[in-house]
Enzyme design. Structure first.
Site, PDB file in Angstrom:
ATOM      1  N   GLU A  44       0.870  -1.168   0.000  1.00 39.37           N
ATOM      2  CA  GLU A  44       0.000   0.000   0.000  1.00 39.37           C
ATOM      3  C   GLU A  44       0.911   1.223   0.000  1.00 39.37           C
ATOM      4  O   GLU A  44       1.820   1.312   0.835  1.00 39.37           O
ATOM      5  CB  GLU A  44      -0.893   0.011   1.244  1.00 39.37           C
ATOM      6  N   ARG A  91       5.198 -12.937   9.626  1.00 42.42           N
ATOM      7  CA  ARG A  91       5.875 -11.687   9.283  1.00 42.42           C
ATOM      8  C   ARG A  91       7.213 -11.614  10.004  1.00 42.42           C
ATOM      9  O   ARG A  91       7.450 -12.314  10.981  1.00 42.42           O
ATOM     10  CB  ARG A  91       4.994 -10.477   9.563  1.00 42.42           C
ATOM     11  N   LYS A 118       4.510   0.551   9.430  1.00 43.61           N
ATOM     12  CA  LYS A 118       4.578   1.826   8.710  1.00 43.61           C
ATOM     13  C   LYS A 118       3.964   2.961   9.525  1.00 43.61           C
ATOM     14  O   LYS A 118       4.439   4.082   9.471  1.00 43.61           O
ATOM     15  CB  LYS A 118       3.868   1.699   7.356  1.00 43.61           C
TER      16      LYS A 118
HETATM   17  P1  ATP Z   1       2.927  -2.422   8.128  1.00 43.78           P
HETATM   18  O1  ATP Z   1       2.389  -3.458   9.052  1.00 43.78           O
HETATM   19  O2  ATP Z   1       4.368  -2.132   8.298  1.00 43.78           O
HETATM   20  O3  ATP Z   1       2.110  -1.170   8.117  1.00 43.78           O
HETATM   21  P2  ATP Z   1       1.577  -3.424   5.874  1.00 43.78           P
HETATM   22  O4  ATP Z   1       1.298  -4.860   5.946  1.00 43.78           O
HETATM   23  O5  ATP Z   1       0.458  -2.526   6.145  1.00 43.78           O
HETATM   24  O6  ATP Z   1       2.872  -3.089   6.711  1.00 43.78           O
HETATM   25  P3  ATP Z   1       1.693  -3.379   3.043  1.00 43.78           P
HETATM   26  O7  ATP Z   1       2.102  -2.289   2.170  1.00 43.78           O
HETATM   27  O8  ATP Z   1       0.276  -3.797   3.047  1.00 43.78           O
HETATM   28  O9  ATP Z   1       2.170  -3.007   4.487  1.00 43.78           O
HETATM   29  O10 ATP Z   1       2.626  -4.632   2.813  1.00 43.78           O
HETATM   30  C1  ATP Z   1       2.907  -5.180   1.551  1.00 43.78           C
HETATM   31  C2  ATP Z   1       3.232  -6.628   1.726  1.00 43.78           C
HETATM   32  O11 ATP Z   1       4.335  -6.779   2.601  1.00 43.78           O
HETATM   33  C3  ATP Z   1       2.081  -7.386   2.332  1.00 43.78           C
HETATM   34  O12 ATP Z   1       1.910  -8.588   1.619  1.00 43.78           O
HETATM   35  C4  ATP Z   1       2.506  -7.633   3.749  1.00 43.78           C
HETATM   36  O13 ATP Z   1       1.955  -8.812   4.239  1.00 43.78           O
HETATM   37  C5  ATP Z   1       4.023  -7.703   3.615  1.00 43.78           C
HETATM   38  N1  ATP Z   1       4.662  -7.339   4.863  1.00 43.78           N
HETATM   39  C6  ATP Z   1       4.491  -6.211   5.564  1.00 43.78           C
HETATM   40  N2  ATP Z   1       5.189  -6.229   6.714  1.00 43.78           N
HETATM   41  C7  ATP Z   1       5.854  -7.415   6.725  1.00 43.78           C
HETATM   42  C8  ATP Z   1       6.741  -8.053   7.635  1.00 43.78           C
HETATM   43  N3  ATP Z   1       7.107  -7.463   8.772  1.00 43.78           N
HETATM   44  N4  ATP Z   1       7.216  -9.271   7.318  1.00 43.78           N
HETATM   45  C9  ATP Z   1       6.862  -9.868   6.171  1.00 43.78           C
HETATM   46  N5  ATP Z   1       6.025  -9.337   5.279  1.00 43.78           N
HETATM   47  C10 ATP Z   1       5.510  -8.126   5.544  1.00 43.78           C
HETATM   48 MG    MG Z   2      -1.216  -4.123   4.611  1.00 44.06          MG
END
Ligand code: ATP
Ligand code: MG
Length: 559
Positions: A37, A263, A273
């Protein structure tokens, strides 16, 4: 068995894919996607997902799409889109032509919503967010039906069309799936599919005032892109029934398989984020690419190599069990890479002048030092040696602690790649501060082993007359608490006040004069450093400490 199966499988996801290929599921295709995102910069957790998605596609000779999951225009910005692309390229992955935006499916998503309404599978609900929450029930109590749940198809179509036509206030209505208000899975209790939000979108401008929800958008985007394996983190496990439900209701689409993995969490680090944005917005760090940040931009600026990050992701592996990885493991992967690839150099952070009184004032010798102790192909560096040099202030002690092997009054030490010197006199100012050491050198010791002389210490030095004046920034962990993400209180209270130390007036050997932004070096006896790409100029280099030399992780984990 299809010839594209990968054996042996390296983790459970590859095992699943191998089984799928054996059954010729998806006609033997493997197609993944990385779906960020654009609401912040990517962090090291995302790197795990990037490596998994791109490397899986590569391993099975498939494809990986980059798809921006942009359904929340209020939090999203083009700046983030650009930085995300930059970071993925920097890590060394290429999505080719396969760059997509969920927002480019808004028309199709709208048509599918109409289809759901026509099938009686979705309805327009007038409950406020607060009321909807109260109606939803809890883990132990079923939810209560919205009074609008039995609205007629005609009325739903009329209201939804008017939602799109901006006839209603933000929040006046939502479109909800009609699934099961008594489901033990709260995600299935008539989840919201669309909400009204007058928000400008970075891709679609002001075309829309209704925006689809993530859960509704994600599965359909996957299906439209013919994704075969939709890899996501464990918190989406409970959303999988909804992912499947939506796709089961909709015609003529493929049905990708959602697979969840744990994760990445790292101790002394926050990986969210939202929190990282807070650190930036509140000025607790200097921007998303502050070298203390676990963002890929921050790590890049700090001096991390893409290969170290990729290697680290391999070491961490892919499992179903959430855990917290030690930051030392990341640093170990980094040192391992930097040790092989970084040329050596000498830099004195806290200069102390040394005058070698028996060395002729008009003499200069060129000392040749290898750029790398094990890699001759890197060549040598030339360092002029003359009467005045600088050494590190901490390499001299008047009252040395036990075991101190460096310079003391009357003692001897070897200058790296040069002579053995002896400290004859210590000059001080009126306040008792040491201003200069007067030493003598033994000409017979150049290049030779200091035999029979018991010179244990070797210290680094730079020539006084043509040293470069540089700034060095030392970094420590941003948080002083092992699990800042897990604290009850405010994680910001655990920011390490000493996470940045700036040393100006450092002296570096002249061979660094041509160093370019992002060049990496090992400063002998200090650590690995890189040229800061933002704040350096030709005349004033700024070096960031990437990582210190000591590797506790390797020792601790030796079996
Ligand atoms: P955050 O929790 O940091 O806000 P998010 O999941 O909202 O991250 P996205 O932009 O939706 O951020 O993430 C893109 C991809 O990266 C998704 O498939 C998410 O599952 C993966 N992702 C995000 N954080 C991690 C992590 N700590 N370890 C592994 N994969 C991750
Ligand atoms: Mg997300």
């Amino acid at each position: 068995m299809s010839d594209s199966t990968v054996t042996p499988p390296t983790h459970f996801i590859h095992q699943i894919i191998n089984q799928d290929l054996e059954k010729n599921k998806n006609e033997g295709r493997v197609h993944t996607r990385f779906p960020p995102e654009p609401n912040g910069y990517l962090h090291i957790g995302h790197a795990k997902s990037i490596c998994l998605n791109f490397a899986t596609a590569e391993a099975f000779k498939g494809h990986c799409n980059l798809r921006f999951d942009d359904t929340n225009p209020g939090n999203e910005e083009l700046e983030y889109v650009d930085s995300i692309k930059d970071s993925i390229r920097w890590l060394g992955f290429d999505w080719g032509e396969r760059e997509y935006f969920a927002s480019s499916y808004f028309d199709q998503l709208y048509d599918f919503a109409i289809e759901l309404i026509e099938q009686g599978k979705a309805y327009v609900c007038s409950l406020s967010a607060e009321e909807a929450r109260a109606y939803r029930g809890t883990l132990t109590e079923p939810g209560k039906a919205s009074p609008d749940r039995s609205r007629s198809v005609e009325e739903n179509l009329d209201l939804f069309t008017r939602m799109k036509a901006a006839e209603f206030e933000d929040g006046a209505y939502t479109l909800r799936a009609r699934i099961d208000m008594a489901s033990p899975n709260i995600n299935m209790r008539d989840p919201v599919l669309y909400r009204i939000r007058r928000e400008h979108h970075h891709q679609t401008g002001d075309k829309w005032c209704i925006y689809p929800m993530y859960d509704y958008t994600h599965c359909i985007s996957d299906a439209l892109e013919n994704i075969t394996h939709s890899l996501c983190t464990l918190e989406f496990e409970d959303h999988r029934p909804l992912y499947d439900w939506v796709l089961d209701q909709i015609d003529a689409l493929s049905h990708p398989q959602q697979i969840e993995f744990a994760r990445l969490n790292i101790n002394y680090t926050v990986l969210s984020k939202r929190k990282l944005k807070q650190l930036v917005d509140e000025g607790l760090v200097k921007g998303w690419d502050d070298p203390r940040m676990p963002t890929l931009d921050g790590m890049r600026r700090r001096g991390y190599t893409p290969s170290a990050i990729r290697h680290f992701c391999d070491m961490v592996g892919v499992t179903k069990a959430n855990s917290i990885v030690e930051v030392e493991m990341l640093e170990h992967a980094l040192r391992d890479d930097l040790d092989k690839t970084s040329p050596r150099a000498m830099c004195v952070l806290r200069p102390l002048k040394v005058v070698i009184k028996n060395y002729p004032a008009d003499k200069t010798e060129e000392m040749l030092l290898p750029r790398h102790p094990k890699d001759e192909s890197m060549g040598v560096r030339k360092i002029p040696f003359s009467r005045e040099i600088y050494i590190e202030r901490t390499d001299f002690e008047v009252e040395p602690p036990p075991g101190f092997k460096r310079l003391i009054p009357g003692g001897e030490v070897r200058l790296r790649g040069s002579y053995v010197i002896k400290c004859d006199e210590v000059l001080q100012d009126d306040h008792g501060n040491i201003t200069e050491l007067v030493c003598s050198c033994d000409e017979a010791t150049l290049g030779a082993k200091p035999e029979g002389r018991k010179v244990k210490g070797v210290i680094h030095w730079v020539p006084a007359s043509n040293a470069l004046d540089v700034e060095v920034r030392l970094y420590d962990r941003l948080f002083s608490l092992e699990n800042p993400d897990g604290v009850d209180g405010d994680y910001r209270e655990f920011i390490n006040p000493d996470s940045l130390q700036v040393f100006s007036g450092c002296k570096a050997e002249p061979s660094l004069a041509n160093a370019q932004p992002e060049d990496r070096f090992q400063f002998e006896r200090e650590g690995y450093f890189c040229v800061d790409k933002n704040d350096s100029s030709i005349n004033s280099l700024v070096f960031n400490l990437t990582v210190s030399l000591r590797d506790n992780w390797a020792k601790k984990n030796k079996t």
